[in-house]
Write a protein that holds these residues in place. Structure first.
Motif, short mmCIF file in Angstrom:
data_model
loop_
_atom_site.label_atom_id
_atom_site.label_comp_id
_atom_site.label_asym_id
_atom_site.label_seq_id
_atom_site.Cartn_x
_atom_site.Cartn_y
_atom_site.Cartn_z
N ARG A 8 30.25 35.09 13.93
CA ARG A 8 30.15 34.77 12.56
C ARG A 8 31.52 35.52 12.30
N LEU A 9 32.02 35.99 13.60
CA LEU A 9 33.63 36.60 13.86
C LEU A 9 34.72 35.27 13.75
N ASP A 10 33.92 34.57 15.00
CA ASP A 10 34.53 33.41 15.28
C ASP A 10 34.93 32.71 13.81
N GLU A 11 33.85 32.32 13.23
CA GLU A 11 33.73 31.32 12.04
C GLU A 11 35.04 32.38 10.91
N VAL A 12 35.01 33.02 10.65
CA VAL A 12 36.36 34.17 9.86
C VAL A 12 37.21 33.61 10.31
N LEU A 13 37.95 34.39 11.74
CA LEU A 13 39.18 34.04 12.22
C LEU A 13 39.54 32.46 12.46
N ALA A 15 38.76 30.26 9.71
CA ALA A 15 39.11 30.25 8.68
C ALA A 15 40.33 30.80 8.32
N ARG A 16 40.58 31.55 9.15
CA ARG A 16 41.59 33.02 8.86
C ARG A 16 42.94 31.98 9.15
N ARG A 17 42.64 31.01 9.78
CA ARG A 17 43.87 30.45 10.51
C ARG A 17 44.45 30.03 9.13
N GLN A 23 46.95 38.90 2.45
CA GLN A 23 45.82 39.08 2.23
C GLN A 23 45.21 39.14 3.17
N SER A 24 45.10 38.61 4.97
CA SER A 24 44.66 38.80 5.69
C SER A 24 44.85 39.49 6.87
N TYR A 25 44.58 40.28 7.73
CA TYR A 25 45.44 41.23 8.97
C TYR A 25 45.22 39.93 9.77
N VAL A 26 44.27 38.82 9.77
CA VAL A 26 44.26 37.85 11.14
C VAL A 26 45.06 37.02 10.73
N ALA A 27 45.57 36.75 8.65
CA ALA A 27 46.29 35.58 8.53
C ALA A 27 47.64 35.65 9.17
N ASP A 35 52.59 35.61 21.03
CA ASP A 35 53.76 36.47 21.29
C ASP A 35 53.06 38.25 20.70
N ARG A 36 52.98 37.79 19.25
CA ARG A 36 52.67 39.19 18.21
C ARG A 36 50.88 39.26 19.05
N ILE A 37 50.41 38.32 18.73
CA ILE A 37 48.73 38.38 19.25
C ILE A 37 48.73 38.93 20.96
N ARG A 39 50.51 40.78 22.20
CA ARG A 39 51.40 42.02 22.08
C ARG A 39 49.77 43.17 21.60
N LYS A 40 49.39 42.55 20.54
CA LYS A 40 48.16 43.53 20.01
C LYS A 40 47.14 44.01 21.96
N VAL A 41 46.55 42.32 22.26
CA VAL A 41 45.77 42.41 23.13
C VAL A 41 46.03 43.47 24.24
N GLU A 43 48.59 46.14 24.09
CA GLU A 43 48.23 47.56 23.18
C GLU A 43 46.50 47.78 23.66
N GLU A 44 45.49 47.07 22.91
CA GLU A 44 44.95 47.70 22.77
C GLU A 44 44.03 47.80 24.37
N CYS A 45 44.34 47.07 25.16
CA CYS A 45 44.08 46.78 26.51
C CYS A 45 44.74 48.50 27.19
N ALA A 65 36.14 47.48 20.81
CA ALA A 65 35.80 46.87 20.05
C ALA A 65 37.76 46.30 19.45
N ASP A 66 38.26 47.31 18.88
CA ASP A 66 39.87 46.46 19.01
C ASP A 66 40.16 45.45 20.26
N LEU A 67 39.62 46.16 21.31
CA LEU A 67 40.30 45.55 22.34
C LEU A 67 39.88 43.51 21.73
N TRP A 68 38.09 43.75 21.71
CA TRP A 68 37.26 42.24 21.44
C TRP A 68 37.71 41.56 20.76
N PHE A 69 38.24 42.30 19.95
CA PHE A 69 38.44 41.34 18.08
C PHE A 69 39.35 40.62 18.57
N HIS A 70 40.52 41.83 19.14
CA HIS A 70 41.94 41.17 19.78
C HIS A 70 41.75 40.01 20.74
N SER A 71 41.30 39.65 20.77
CA SER A 71 40.75 38.87 22.12
C SER A 71 40.10 37.76 21.13
N1 LIG Z 1 36.90 43.12 12.87
C1 LIG Z 1 38.20 42.88 12.54
C2 LIG Z 1 39.39 44.00 12.86
N2 LIG Z 1 39.00 44.48 14.08
C3 LIG Z 1 40.62 45.64 13.79
N3 LIG Z 1 41.15 45.50 13.12
C4 LIG Z 1 42.66 45.61 12.54
O1 LIG Z 1 43.63 45.49 13.69
C5 LIG Z 1 44.21 46.53 13.43
C6 LIG Z 1 44.37 47.80 14.79
O2 LIG Z 1 45.58 47.87 14.74
P1 LIG Z 1 45.92 49.41 15.32
O3 LIG Z 1 44.85 49.92 15.66
O4 LIG Z 1 46.87 49.56 16.40
O5 LIG Z 1 46.43 49.84 13.82
P2 LIG Z 1 48.66 48.99 12.89
O6 LIG Z 1 49.06 50.15 13.64
O7 LIG Z 1 47.88 49.17 11.38
O8 LIG Z 1 48.23 48.05 14.13
P3 LIG Z 1 50.11 46.89 13.73
O9 LIG Z 1 50.43 47.62 11.75
O10 LIG Z 1 50.26 47.69 15.10
O11 LIG Z 1 49.45 45.90 13.70
C7 LIG Z 1 44.18 47.49 12.04
O12 LIG Z 1 44.94 47.04 10.80
C8 LIG Z 1 42.14 47.15 11.93
O13 LIG Z 1 42.57 47.21 10.01
C9 LIG Z 1 40.48 44.61 12.15
N4 LIG Z 1 40.62 43.33 10.95
C10 LIG Z 1 39.63 42.93 11.18
N5 LIG Z 1 38.44 42.62 11.30
C11 LIG Z 1 37.64 41.79 11.45
O14 LIG Z 1 38.27 40.29 11.23
C12 LIG Z 1 37.33 40.00 9.39
C13 LIG Z 1 38.78 39.71 8.56
O15 LIG Z 1 39.29 40.60 8.96
P4 LIG Z 1 41.33 40.50 7.43
O16 LIG Z 1 41.66 38.66 8.10
O17 LIG Z 1 41.82 41.25 7.53
O18 LIG Z 1 40.53 39.75 6.23
C14 LIG Z 1 37.63 41.52 8.63
O19 LIG Z 1 36.26 41.31 7.53
C15 LIG Z 1 36.54 42.02 10.24
O20 LIG Z 1 35.31 41.07 9.92
#
Ligand SMILES: N=c1c2ncn([C@@H]3O[C@H](COP(=O)(O)OP(=O)(O)OP(=O)(O)O)[C@@H](O)[C@H]3O)c2ncn1[C@@H]1O[C@H](COP(=O)(O)O)[C@@H](O)[C@H]1O
Length: 112
Positions: A8-13, A15-17, A23-27, A35-37, A39-41, A43-45, A65-71
């Motif tokens: 389900r996350l794959d599908e959301v991610l 779609a966010r492209r 409006q969207s953190y992933v977008a 490079d930004r992605i 860097r987050k991987v 950091e979370e590692c 969970a943060d690491l898996w999500f960013h991966s």
């Molecule tokens: N699982 C997650 C998830 N886990 C972590 N995060 C975000 O990842 C970021 C983690 O980065 P940090 O802890 O470093 O926090 P930060 O300092 O605010 O981050 P930066 O400003 O440094 O990038 C936070 O903003 C979290 O909210 C997530 N954001 C989204 N999802 C999933 O992705 C879906 C789509 O999200 P949007 O694209 O935002 O709608 C959501 O419905 C969720 O299912």
């Protein structure tokens, strides 16, 4: 974690492209680029390593969970998804790491 949530996350991610980065953190990550992605991987590692070292169970789960999500975001950005990684883990399942390494060493291939 069930692989259903990964799917389900794959599908959301994916779609966010095409979504609005405002409006969207992933977008925002996709728009910022690889490079930004990465860097987050990284950091979370590091945060996962620190949490595991400190030994607090909740922190370890949260940071992993943060690491898996960013991966997963990284895979999506590279045109891949969790299914490819799960298939690789399934392929390896039951194959001892010691046996696999010995097979590689016998072939003279220690690059991977
Ligand atoms: N699982 C997650 C998830 N886990 C972590 N995060 C975000 O990842 C970021 C983690 O980065 P940090 O802890 O470093 O926090 P930060 O300092 O605010 O981050 P930066 O400003 O440094 O990038 C936070 O903003 C979290 O909210 C997530 N954001 C989204 N999802 C999933 O992705 C879906 C789509 O999200 P949007 O694209 O935002 O709608 C959501 O419905 C969720 O299912």
């Amino acid at each position: 974690m069930s692989d259903e949530i990964l799917r389900r996350l794959d599908e959301v991610l994916e779609a966010r492209r095409a979504a609005d980065p405002q409006q969207s953190y992933v977008a925002g990550l996709h728009a910022a680029g690889i490079d930004r992605i990465l860097r987050k991987v990284g950091e979370e590692c590091t945060e996962t390593v620190i949490a595991a070292k400190n030994g607090n169970r909740d922190d370890i789960v949260y940071e992993t969970a943060d690491l898996w999500f960013h991966s997963l975001v990284m895979l999506s950005h590279c045109g891949l998804d969790s299914e490819a990684v799960l298939a690789e883990l399934e392929r390896r399942f039951g194959l001892s790491g010691v046996t696999e390494k010995a097979a590689r060493d016998n072939k003279g291939d220690s690059a991977r």
